[in-house]
Design a protein around this motif. Structure first.
Motif, PDB file in Angstrom:
ATOM      1  N   ASP A 155       0.861  -1.162   0.000  1.00 35.09           N
ATOM      2  CA  ASP A 155       0.000   0.000   0.000  1.00 35.09           C
ATOM      3  C   ASP A 155       0.910   1.229   0.000  1.00 35.09           C
ATOM      4  O   ASP A 155       2.138   1.113  -0.141  1.00 35.09           O
ATOM      5  CB  ASP A 155      -0.946   0.009   1.204  1.00 35.09           C
ATOM      6  CG  ASP A 155      -0.200  -0.107   2.535  1.00 35.09           C
ATOM      7  OD1 ASP A 155       1.032   0.156   2.571  1.00 35.09           O
ATOM      8  OD2 ASP A 155      -0.843  -0.443   3.546  1.00 35.09           O
ATOM      9  N   GLU A 156       0.350   2.413   0.169  1.00 32.23           N
ATOM     10  CA  GLU A 156       1.149   3.623   0.089  1.00 32.23           C
ATOM     11  C   GLU A 156       2.258   3.665   1.134  1.00 32.23           C
ATOM     12  O   GLU A 156       3.388   4.062   0.843  1.00 32.23           O
ATOM     13  CB  GLU A 156       0.238   4.842   0.242  1.00 32.23           C
ATOM     14  CG  GLU A 156       0.955   6.170   0.025  1.00 32.23           C
ATOM     15  CD  GLU A 156       0.007   7.337  -0.031  1.00 32.23           C
ATOM     16  OE1 GLU A 156       0.485   8.488   0.036  1.00 32.23           O
ATOM     17  OE2 GLU A 156      -1.219   7.116  -0.174  1.00 32.23           O
ATOM     18  N   ARG A 206      12.223   5.171   0.991  1.00 36.64           N
ATOM     19  CA  ARG A 206      13.153   5.593   2.048  1.00 36.64           C
ATOM     20  C   ARG A 206      14.369   4.668   2.095  1.00 36.64           C
ATOM     21  O   ARG A 206      15.508   5.104   2.261  1.00 36.64           O
ATOM     22  CB  ARG A 206      12.429   5.601   3.392  1.00 36.64           C
ATOM     23  CG  ARG A 206      13.259   6.191   4.539  1.00 36.64           C
ATOM     24  CD  ARG A 206      12.440   6.269   5.812  1.00 36.64           C
ATOM     25  NE  ARG A 206      11.260   7.103   5.639  1.00 36.64           N
ATOM     26  CZ  ARG A 206      11.293   8.427   5.700  1.00 36.64           C
ATOM     27  NH1 ARG A 206      12.436   9.067   5.918  1.00 36.64           N
ATOM     28  NH2 ARG A 206      10.181   9.119   5.540  1.00 36.64           N
ATOM     29  N   ASN A 207      14.117   3.374   1.950  1.00 42.43           N
ATOM     30  CA  ASN A 207      15.210   2.404   1.948  1.00 42.43           C
ATOM     31  C   ASN A 207      16.195   2.690   0.822  1.00 42.43           C
ATOM     32  O   ASN A 207      17.421   2.635   1.002  1.00 42.43           O
ATOM     33  CB  ASN A 207      14.630   0.991   1.811  1.00 42.43           C
ATOM     34  CG  ASN A 207      15.689  -0.088   1.730  1.00 42.43           C
ATOM     35  OD1 ASN A 207      16.065  -0.497   0.634  1.00 42.43           O
ATOM     36  ND2 ASN A 207      16.166  -0.548   2.861  1.00 42.43           N
ATOM     37  N   LEU A 237      -0.413   1.250  -7.862  1.00 47.89           N
ATOM     38  CA  LEU A 237       0.048   2.461  -7.184  1.00 47.89           C
ATOM     39  C   LEU A 237       1.020   3.261  -8.048  1.00 47.89           C
ATOM     40  O   LEU A 237       1.238   4.441  -7.805  1.00 47.89           O
ATOM     41  CB  LEU A 237       0.700   2.087  -5.850  1.00 47.89           C
ATOM     42  CG  LEU A 237      -0.288   1.509  -4.823  1.00 47.89           C
ATOM     43  CD1 LEU A 237       0.451   0.793  -3.703  1.00 47.89           C
ATOM     44  CD2 LEU A 237      -1.174   2.610  -4.258  1.00 47.89           C
ATOM     45  N   ILE A 238       1.595   2.615  -9.046  1.00 49.29           N
ATOM     46  CA  ILE A 238       2.387   3.347 -10.036  1.00 49.29           C
ATOM     47  C   ILE A 238       1.454   3.994 -11.045  1.00 49.29           C
ATOM     48  O   ILE A 238       1.595   5.167 -11.400  1.00 49.29           O
ATOM     49  CB  ILE A 238       3.398   2.413 -10.742  1.00 49.29           C
ATOM     50  CG1 ILE A 238       4.493   1.970  -9.767  1.00 49.29           C
ATOM     51  CG2 ILE A 238       4.020   3.113 -11.948  1.00 49.29           C
ATOM     52  CD1 ILE A 238       5.469   0.960 -10.349  1.00 49.29           C
ATOM     53  N   GLY A 239       0.446   3.228 -11.482  1.00 49.51           N
ATOM     54  CA  GLY A 239      -0.467   3.717 -12.509  1.00 49.51           C
ATOM     55  C   GLY A 239      -1.268   4.931 -12.084  1.00 49.51           C
ATOM     56  O   GLY A 239      -1.570   5.800 -12.913  1.00 49.51           O
ATOM     57  N   ASP A 240      -1.620   5.010 -10.792  1.00 55.13           N
ATOM     58  CA  ASP A 240      -2.420   6.160 -10.360  1.00 55.13           C
ATOM     59  C   ASP A 240      -1.577   7.336  -9.865  1.00 55.13           C
ATOM     60  O   ASP A 240      -2.104   8.321  -9.348  1.00 55.13           O
ATOM     61  CB  ASP A 240      -3.429   5.742  -9.286  1.00 55.13           C
ATOM     62  CG  ASP A 240      -2.786   5.302  -7.974  1.00 55.13           C
ATOM     63  OD1 ASP A 240      -1.563   5.506  -7.790  1.00 55.13           O
ATOM     64  OD2 ASP A 240      -3.506   4.756  -7.113  1.00 55.13           O
ATOM     65  N   GLY A 241      -0.242   7.229 -10.019  1.00 56.13           N
ATOM     66  CA  GLY A 241       0.646   8.340  -9.675  1.00 56.13           C
ATOM     67  C   GLY A 241       1.100   8.377  -8.229  1.00 56.13           C
ATOM     68  O   GLY A 241       1.887   9.257  -7.845  1.00 56.13           O
ATOM     69  N   ILE A 245       5.212   9.969  -4.068  1.00 57.42           N
ATOM     70  CA  ILE A 245       6.047   9.652  -2.909  1.00 57.42           C
ATOM     71  C   ILE A 245       7.499  10.037  -3.185  1.00 57.42           C
ATOM     72  O   ILE A 245       8.158  10.695  -2.378  1.00 57.42           O
ATOM     73  CB  ILE A 245       5.940   8.153  -2.558  1.00 57.42           C
ATOM     74  CG1 ILE A 245       4.533   7.812  -2.053  1.00 57.42           C
ATOM     75  CG2 ILE A 245       6.983   7.767  -1.502  1.00 57.42           C
ATOM     76  CD1 ILE A 245       4.281   6.324  -1.883  1.00 57.42           C
ATOM     77  N   ILE A 246       8.012   9.621  -4.344  1.00 58.75           N
ATOM     78  CA  ILE A 246       9.410   9.915  -4.680  1.00 58.75           C
ATOM     79  C   ILE A 246       9.631  11.428  -4.747  1.00 58.75           C
ATOM     80  O   ILE A 246      10.676  11.941  -4.336  1.00 58.75           O
ATOM     81  CB  ILE A 246       9.791   9.251  -6.021  1.00 58.75           C
ATOM     82  CG1 ILE A 246       9.781   7.722  -5.881  1.00 58.75           C
ATOM     83  CG2 ILE A 246      11.171   9.719  -6.493  1.00 58.75           C
ATOM     84  CD1 ILE A 246       9.963   6.979  -7.195  1.00 58.75           C
ATOM     85  N   GLY A 247       8.632  12.160  -5.233  1.00 57.87           N
ATOM     86  CA  GLY A 247       8.764  13.607  -5.376  1.00 57.87           C
ATOM     87  C   GLY A 247       8.456  14.399  -4.123  1.00 57.87           C
ATOM     88  O   GLY A 247       8.577  15.626  -4.125  1.00 57.87           O
TER      89      GLY A 247
END
Length: 413
Positions: A270-271, A279-280, A315-319, A324-326
């Motif tokens: 999940d998110e 973070r890792n 979770l990649i497809g919906d941005g 998170i990365i940004g």
């Protein structure tokens, strides 16, 4: 398996070549075999290396091409058809000793000139993977010479390759055991201090080849990988448009790619689980010392087994993952000093034979304290030095300045 079209070893030091798995096991070479097949500067020196003189490394490899000679076809193990058939070419080398920082840029230039077809519209990507020495060991033992060679090697390589991936020995030693692959007999062919250090380096470079289409090998290994098409050029080409235009500069310096590789053993995603993975990668398992909030953006590859990637893919497809990365605690994509945006490119692959989900990334042109310290030392030498070494630095200072003026987000066009 399947990621490499081919490879070969070159060095000015025959003793180092003799200790490799390549020479002892794969080829069964004697010293007499190694000299024509793997030596730089054949017949021009005593094969004891170039020491810490980058200019000697440069001169030795140039001597191999004197009088129109072509060691690619006449003697070296580097096969032209493998280079031509590959998706990209990567040089793995040091920049603190003479051969790595002196010979590699010339080798890259010669591959472009003599091996690759210069009539193509888009040139084949060339990468330089270099290792920055640990602070307090090689730096203190060899003083300013290693620092100066590092700057010169990076700068000269930046003129001839498209992207440079700097690995930091300090970080390679500190990354978690969760990204250290098991490599049979590694200890037999590595000095003891490098056995564990080399494992995350191998894991990162292995992921780089994951979606490559092998030209000469069994295709099964990569044809079973499903997901986005990830070309080697995807790791650096999106950022090149962000370089400031300079009509007086006759080359565009290589993009610096700061390497990260994270791993999650979670069974469902999940998110919050993805945030832990990011973070890792960006803090615990950075393979070089850098500040992610100063990067111009980056390219990321998420890969793992099909049953886990189903969750991740949504979770990649919906941005969600790009957000998170940004986030401000990671790349801080919302903070841009100029008109250009901080871009995040995210690819995904379903890979066989893996149990966990990995996040592989290249962050573009961040501030990097370990190499900026080398720059500061070289700048002092250029401004105040009255030695041959200082003059050598002045000779390539335009290249040095071109590369280092791109580090940090404030330099983004």
């Amino acid at each position: 398996q399947g990621g490499l079209a081919g490879y070969g070893l070159l060095n000015t030091n025959v003793s180092e070549l003799e200790q490799t798995y390549y020479a002892q096991e794969e080829k069964g070479y004697s010293r007499n075999d190694l000299l024509p097949n793997c030596i730089i500067g054949f017949g021009k020196h005593d094969y004891a290396g170039a020491g810490y003189r980058w200019d000697l490394g440069r001169d030795l490899i140039n001597a191999d091409f004197d009088g129109g000679a072509d060691p690619f076809t006449e003697r070296w193990d580097l096969k032209q058809e493998e280079i031509q058939g590959s998706q990209a070419v990567m040089f793995v080398h040091s920049v603190t000793k003479g051969t790595g920082c002196g010979a590699t840029p010339v080798l890259a230039e010669k591959i472009r000139e003599t091996v690759l077809d210069d009539d193509v519209i888009v040139s084949k990507p060339l990468f330089s993977s270099i290792v920055i020495p640990s602070k307090g060991t090689e730096y203190s033992e060899f003083g300013g010479r290693a620092k100066v060679n590092g700057v010169v090697g990076l700068a000269r390589a930046s003129r001839t390759v498209d992207a440079i991936i700097p690995f930091d020995n300090n970080r390679l030693e500190d990354v978690g055991a969760d990204i250290r692959p098991r490599i049979d007999r590694l200890a037999e062919y590595n000095p003891p201090q490098y056995v564990e250090t080399n494992k995350p380096l191998v894991a990162y470079l292995e992921a780089f080849t994951m979606s490559s289409i092998p030209q000469f090998l069994d295709r099964d290994a990569t044809m079973s990988i499903k997901g986005d098409v990830f070309d080697p050029a995807d790791s650096f080409r999106p950022v090149q448009d962000k370089y400031q235009r300079d009509p007086d500069r006759n080359f565009t310096p290589a993009v610096i790619l700061a390497p990260v590789l994270g791993r999650s053993r979670a069974n469902t995603f999940d998110e919050s689980k993805l945030e832990l993975l990011v973070r890792n990668a960006l803090f615990q398992n950075t393979l070089a010392e850098f500040d992610p909030t100063t990067a111009w953006g980056g390219t990321f590859l998420v890969y793992g087994p099909e049953r886990k990637m189903e969750d991740v893919s949504e979770l990649i497809g919906d941005g969600t993952m790009a957000d998170i990365i940004g986030d401000e605690q990671f790349l801080d994509a919302g903070r841009s000093t100029g008109i250009e945006s901080v871009d995040i490119h995210l690819k995904q692959l379903v890979t066989p034979y893996l149990d966990d989900v990995y996040l592989w990334g290249t962050l573009w042109n961040p501030e990097m304290p370990s190499i900026e310290a080398m720059y500061d030392h070289a700048l002092t030498l250029k401004q105040e030095g009255n030695t041959e070494q200082a003059e050598n630095v002045r000779e390539v200072w335009d290249d040095i300045e071109a590369l280092f003026s791109c580090l940090g987000r404030e330099n983004m066009g």
